[in-house]
Write a protein that holds these residues in place. Structure first.
Motif, short mmCIF file in Angstrom:
data_model
loop_
_atom_site.label_atom_id
_atom_site.label_comp_id
_atom_site.label_asym_id
_atom_site.label_seq_id
_atom_site.Cartn_x
_atom_site.Cartn_y
_atom_site.Cartn_z
N HIS A 1 -1.98 -24.76 25.98
CA HIS A 1 -3.05 -25.30 25.12
C HIS A 1 -4.17 -24.28 24.99
CE1 HIS A 1 -2.46 -29.34 23.65
NE2 HIS A 1 -1.85 -29.68 24.77
N GLY A 2 -4.66 -24.15 23.77
CA GLY A 2 -5.84 -23.33 23.55
C GLY A 2 -7.07 -24.20 23.53
N PRO A 3 -8.24 -23.60 23.36
CA PRO A 3 -9.46 -24.39 23.25
C PRO A 3 -9.42 -25.26 22.00
CG PRO A 3 -9.87 -22.09 22.70
CD PRO A 3 -8.49 -22.16 23.25
N PHE A 4 -9.89 -26.51 22.13
CA PHE A 4 -9.90 -27.42 20.97
C PHE A 4 -8.55 -27.33 20.26
CE2 PHE A 4 -14.17 -25.64 21.60
CZ PHE A 4 -14.85 -26.78 21.97
N SER A 5 -7.48 -27.56 21.00
CA SER A 5 -6.13 -27.17 20.61
C SER A 5 -5.71 -27.55 19.20
CB SER A 5 -5.12 -27.74 21.61
OG SER A 5 -5.26 -29.14 21.71
N HIS A 6 -6.06 -28.77 18.75
CA HIS A 6 -5.60 -29.20 17.44
C HIS A 6 -6.27 -28.39 16.33
CE1 HIS A 6 -3.41 -32.32 19.41
NE2 HIS A 6 -4.51 -32.79 19.97
N ALA A 7 -7.56 -28.14 16.48
CA ALA A 7 -8.27 -27.31 15.49
C ALA A 7 -7.72 -25.89 15.50
CB ALA A 7 -9.76 -27.31 15.79
N LEU A 8 -7.42 -25.39 16.69
CA LEU A 8 -6.92 -24.02 16.83
C LEU A 8 -5.53 -23.88 16.22
CD1 LEU A 8 -8.25 -21.56 18.47
CD2 LEU A 8 -6.37 -21.91 20.05
N GLU A 9 -4.65 -24.86 16.48
CA GLU A 9 -3.29 -24.78 16.00
C GLU A 9 -3.21 -24.89 14.48
OE1 GLU A 9 -0.75 -27.58 18.02
OE2 GLU A 9 -1.21 -26.77 19.98
N GLN A 10 -4.22 -25.50 13.87
CA GLN A 10 -4.23 -25.66 12.41
C GLN A 10 -4.85 -24.46 11.70
OE1 GLN A 10 -6.31 -29.33 11.75
NE2 GLN A 10 -4.84 -30.54 12.90
N ILE B 1 -6.36 -20.69 13.48
CA ILE B 1 -6.21 -19.28 13.86
C ILE B 1 -4.91 -18.96 14.59
CG2 ILE B 1 -8.71 -18.96 13.89
CD1 ILE B 1 -8.63 -18.88 16.89
N VAL B 2 -4.24 -19.97 15.13
CA VAL B 2 -2.92 -19.74 15.74
C VAL B 2 -1.93 -20.61 14.97
CG1 VAL B 2 -1.54 -19.86 17.84
CG2 VAL B 2 -3.98 -19.34 18.00
N GLU B 3 -1.25 -20.00 14.01
CA GLU B 3 -0.42 -20.76 13.09
C GLU B 3 1.06 -20.55 13.36
OE1 GLU B 3 -2.01 -20.59 8.87
OE2 GLU B 3 -3.14 -18.95 9.75
N VAL C 1 -0.90 -13.88 13.44
CA VAL C 1 0.12 -13.76 14.48
C VAL C 1 1.16 -14.86 14.28
CG1 VAL C 1 0.56 -13.64 16.95
CG2 VAL C 1 -1.64 -12.86 16.04
N SER C 2 2.38 -14.48 13.97
CA SER C 2 3.46 -15.45 13.77
C SER C 2 4.11 -15.80 15.11
CB SER C 2 4.52 -14.86 12.84
OG SER C 2 5.18 -13.77 13.47
N LYS C 3 4.98 -16.77 15.08
CA LYS C 3 5.71 -17.15 16.28
C LYS C 3 6.55 -15.97 16.78
CE LYS C 3 8.84 -20.70 18.11
NZ LYS C 3 9.54 -21.97 17.79
N ALA C 4 7.17 -15.25 15.85
CA ALA C 4 7.98 -14.09 16.22
C ALA C 4 7.12 -13.01 16.87
CB ALA C 4 8.69 -13.54 14.99
N ASP C 5 5.89 -12.82 16.36
CA ASP C 5 4.98 -11.84 16.95
C ASP C 5 4.65 -12.22 18.39
OD1 ASP C 5 4.84 -10.39 14.58
OD2 ASP C 5 3.15 -11.57 13.83
N PHE C 6 4.40 -13.51 18.62
CA PHE C 6 4.10 -13.99 19.97
C PHE C 6 5.26 -13.66 20.92
CE2 PHE C 6 0.45 -16.79 18.99
CZ PHE C 6 -0.24 -16.68 20.18
N MET C 7 6.47 -13.90 20.44
CA MET C 7 7.65 -13.68 21.27
C MET C 7 7.87 -12.19 21.56
SD MET C 7 8.95 -16.75 21.68
CE MET C 7 9.02 -18.38 20.94
N ARG C 8 7.50 -11.35 20.59
CA ARG C 8 7.86 -9.94 20.65
C ARG C 8 6.80 -9.08 21.35
NH1 ARG C 8 9.04 -9.65 15.70
NH2 ARG C 8 7.00 -8.98 14.95
N GLU C 9 5.52 -9.37 21.14
CA GLU C 9 4.46 -8.49 21.62
C GLU C 9 3.59 -9.17 22.67
OE1 GLU C 9 2.42 -6.17 18.51
OE2 GLU C 9 3.73 -7.18 17.08
N GLU C 10 3.51 -8.58 23.85
CA GLU C 10 2.78 -9.16 24.97
C GLU C 10 1.27 -9.25 24.70
OE1 GLU C 10 3.53 -7.29 28.67
OE2 GLU C 10 5.67 -7.78 28.70
N ARG C 11 0.74 -8.36 23.87
CA ARG C 11 -0.71 -8.34 23.66
C ARG C 11 -1.21 -9.65 23.06
NH1 ARG C 11 -2.31 -6.34 18.33
NH2 ARG C 11 -0.47 -6.20 16.99
N HIS C 12 -0.38 -10.33 22.28
CA HIS C 12 -0.80 -11.59 21.66
C HIS C 12 -0.94 -12.70 22.70
CE1 HIS C 12 -0.36 -9.65 17.86
NE2 HIS C 12 0.95 -9.60 17.90
#
Length: 408
Positions: A98-107, A109-111, A264-275
């Motif tokens: 979970h991120g901060p204010f998760s629902h707002a965040l998921e809609q 900046i983290v898509e 940052v896409s889901k694939a980017d999250f999976m591929r790059e540790e910096r995300h």
């Protein structure tokens, strides 16, 4: 030699933290971050006591899991010490993504990637750091471990996540309708054909659980003012990204800035540790510090929205069963364009529509099975003589119409 730790929890009293893997995971920065993420996001703007954190919730869910395992063992079901540790770790870390204010965040900046996906990514990273000791816990979390009922205790209609958050959220909000008989429900748990079931004499406690969940959604999680605040924060984050993509340098912590300037896409999250490392540095303070600074930004839309949030001058929200009046929406959009220094494309920050849904129970989707006295299993919706449960099985969809109060 490490000793067991004890934490004084306001809901359950003293919670024991076993030495070893569980204790070490709680000490890890990934888990400690949850201390700085409120469980209910913006809900404290309605219920001032709702300041408890996801750290509280994770520990509470683990405590209930230990109670459940003890109950099932006492009923003759074999659960090894390794499996007990694995299921405790799985529920402890179930919200770690979970991120901060998760629902707002998921809609905004983290898509394209859910907090469950991020939880798995973080658990996999922890598994590497802890030399593979989380492997069984990850299998339980993903539902790939042979004993299916362990996964259902982590993620199911009667999981320890729901059991704790209903109890805890009702405690901290003061909304008594959410209080459930968690201890009785746990004592009534059993396993039949590798699935969790509830003894027939616990049926009324389950009815109360389902009704409490529905009431908590409408009175707390989907309260119109909570919805208003979450929508406002979503619009703030959306506008900040829009400006950042257009080259504006906005104040932000390094972790927040990473997601403002990057898609940052889901694939980017999976591929790059910096995300994932940037995400692991995000908590409520990153967002609120930015909002406080952005309140004085030169961009009218961003500064206006941030000031509204800081002063609790939230959107007016109409919640209806039918789509809102399109003519009224158009009128208010035109008024916003006249009264604010904005273009029409920016009016949706001040006047807009959306939908919300509430589904307390989904029969057939990991349904709640009642173990009848004759040994047969029945779904709670058919086993109960409470006709209200049929209504709870229906997804309720409502429309929301939001606008700034000075436009009406």
């Amino acid at each position: 030699m490490k000793k067991n730790k004890i934490i004084n929890d306001p809901v359950y009293g003293f919670i024991s933290i076993p030495a070893g893997l569980v204790f070490d995971l709680i000490e890890h920065p990934y888990f400690q971050r949850l201390r700085y993420i409120k469980q209910l996001g913006m809900t404290h703007l309605v219920y001032p006591g709702a300041l408890h954190t996801r750290f509280h919730h994770a520990l509470g869910a683990m405590h209930l899991m230990c109670m459940s395992i003890e109950t099932l063992r006492n009923k003759g079901h074999e659960i090894t010490d390794e499996e007990e540790e694995a299921v405790a770790v799985a529920i402890l870390l179930h919200d770690i993504g979970h991120g901060p204010f998760s629902h707002a965040l998921e809609q905004t900046i983290v898509e394209g990637i859910s907090h469950e996906d991020i939880s798995v990514l973080l658990m996999n990273r922890l598994n590497v750091q802890f030399d593979g000791r989380l492997s069984m816990a990850i299998q339980v979390f993903n539902g790939t471990y042979p004993k299916r009922f362990l996964h259902e205790l982590v993620s199911g209609q009667l999981d320890m996540d729901r059991m704790d958050y209903l109890n805890r959220d009702s405690f901290f909000t003061g909304v008594s309708e959410g209080v459930i008989s968690f201890d009785r429900i746990i004592k009534m748990l059993d396993v039949v054909d590798d699935h969790i079931a509830v003894e027939e004499k616990g049926i009324y406690s389950i009815e109360k659980f389902l009704i409490a969940r529905r009431l908590m959604y409408w009175q707390v999680y989907l309260h119109k003012t909570v919805v208003s605040a979450e929508q406002l924060l979503s619009k703030i984050l959306k506008r900040s990204r829009e400006l950042a993509f257009n080259g504006r340098q906005l104040f932000a912590t390094p972790a927040l800035n990473h997601f403002l300037v990057n898609t940052v896409s889901k694939a980017d999250f999976m591929r790059e540790e910096r995300h994932i490392e940037a995400f692991a540095g995000l908590d409520d303070t990153d967002i609120m510090s930015a909002v406080k600074v952005w309140a004085d930004d030169s961009d009218f839309v961003l500064s206006q929205l941030c000031r509204m949030l800081m002063k609790r001058h939230l959107y007016h929200v109409d919640i209806t069963n039918e789509p809102p009046n399109g003519h009224l929406e158009e009128q208010l959009i035109n008024k916003a364009i006249k009264e604010y220094p904005i273009y029409k494309k920016e009016a949706h920050y001040f006047v807009f529509t959306d939908t919300i849904t509430n589904n307390a129970y989904k029969p057939g989707d990991g349904s709640i099975q009642i173990l009848m006295k004759d040994g047969t299993l029945q779904d709670i919706a058919s086993a109960s003589d409470n006709s209200n449960l049929e209504a709870l099985a229906k997804t309720v969809k409502k429309y929301i119409f939001c606008y700034t109060k000075d436009l009406f």
